[in-house]
Design a protein around this motif. Structure first.
Motif, PDB file in Angstrom:
ATOM      1  N   ASP A 152      22.264 -79.898 -36.763  1.00 49.61           N
ATOM      2  CA  ASP A 152      21.679 -78.570 -36.934  1.00 49.61           C
ATOM      3  C   ASP A 152      21.987 -77.986 -38.314  1.00 49.61           C
ATOM      4  N   SER A 157      20.400 -74.616 -40.050  1.00 50.17           N
ATOM      5  CA  SER A 157      19.456 -74.056 -39.078  1.00 50.17           C
ATOM      6  C   SER A 157      19.801 -72.593 -38.793  1.00 50.17           C
ATOM      7  N   HIS A 158      18.801 -71.842 -38.377  1.00 51.55           N
ATOM      8  CA  HIS A 158      18.939 -70.445 -37.960  1.00 51.55           C
ATOM      9  C   HIS A 158      19.595 -69.577 -39.030  1.00 51.55           C
ATOM     10  N   GLN A 216      16.175 -81.383 -36.348  1.00 48.94           N
ATOM     11  CA  GLN A 216      16.753 -80.073 -36.040  1.00 48.94           C
ATOM     12  C   GLN A 216      17.261 -79.341 -37.285  1.00 48.94           C
ATOM     13  N   THR A 227      15.724 -75.799 -38.833  1.00 58.73           N
ATOM     14  CA  THR A 227      14.882 -75.118 -37.844  1.00 58.73           C
ATOM     15  C   THR A 227      15.340 -73.677 -37.654  1.00 58.73           C
ATOM     16  N   SER A 250      15.098 -71.178 -39.586  1.00 58.11           N
ATOM     17  CA  SER A 250      15.543 -70.469 -40.786  1.00 58.11           C
ATOM     18  C   SER A 250      14.403 -69.653 -41.373  1.00 58.11           C
TER      19      SER A 250
END
Length: 190
Positions: free
Chosen positions: A90, A93-94, A159, A162, A164
């Motif tokens: 990850d 991510s985010h 992943q 993702t 963002s």
């Protein structure tokens, strides 16, 4: 020691003197998740790598944001490099904001991410002229012409990055003599 034993000993130890290929691995795994703001990451495995993340923001009546990146390499490298770059899990991510990632494995690679934002009443030209990369890489290979270069692989997990938001600039390379650049310019007039 008789001559036969000496000759056998020399042939058995010849593989000891053979140079094995260089193995360069750059790996980012689950790092940088939920980043906020301005994040710059440079990761390099190998020799003679050049990487830059440049950001410029200007606000005012005659504001002008500029970046100037100049990278020069003049190298001689062996092309028998096994190189692998990977961004796994990850990673990144985010997140939210401006993200610049340069990742390379191998030799004599150049990477740059440039971002310019101007808020001004005056017009400003937007081009890539302030980005200059010069890479003269000579391959030093005394092997027969049918010898293969090293193994190169670039991988990014499905992943990574993702969820963002914002500006994401990514340069990812594996090998010898690669040049990569991302530029992003915004001008907002009052």
């Amino acid at each position: 020691m008789n001559r036969t034993m000496l000759i056998i000993a020399m042939f058995c130890s010849a593989s000891t003197f053979a140079q094995s290929p260089v193995i360069d691995n750059a790996n980012i795994d689950n790092s940088g998740a939920q980043y906020q703001g301005n994040v710059g990451v440079n990761q390099a495995a190998g020799d003679l790598q050049q990487q830059a993340n440049a950001r410029a923001i200007a606000i005012g009546q005659s504001a002008s944001a500029t970046t100037d990146i100049r990278q020069r390499l003049h190298t001689i490298v062996d092309p028998r490099i096994d190189a692998r770059s990977s961004i796994q899990g990850d990673a990144f991510s985010h997140g939210n904001g401006v993200l610049g990632v340069n990742q390379s494995a191998g030799a004599s690679n150049q990477q740059a991410n440039a971002l310019r934002i101007s808020i001004s009443a005056q017009p400003q030209s937007i081009d890539d002229s302030v980005l200059m990369q010069q890479n003269v890489t000579l391959l030093n290979n005394s092997d027969p012409t049918d010898s293969a270069p090293g193994y190169r692989q670039v991988a990014t997990s499905d992943q990574a990055f993702t969820g963002s938001r914002g500006v994401i600039q990514l340069n990812q390379s594996a090998g010898v003599g690669n040049r990569m650049a991302n530029t992003f310019s915004v001008r907002v007039a009052d």
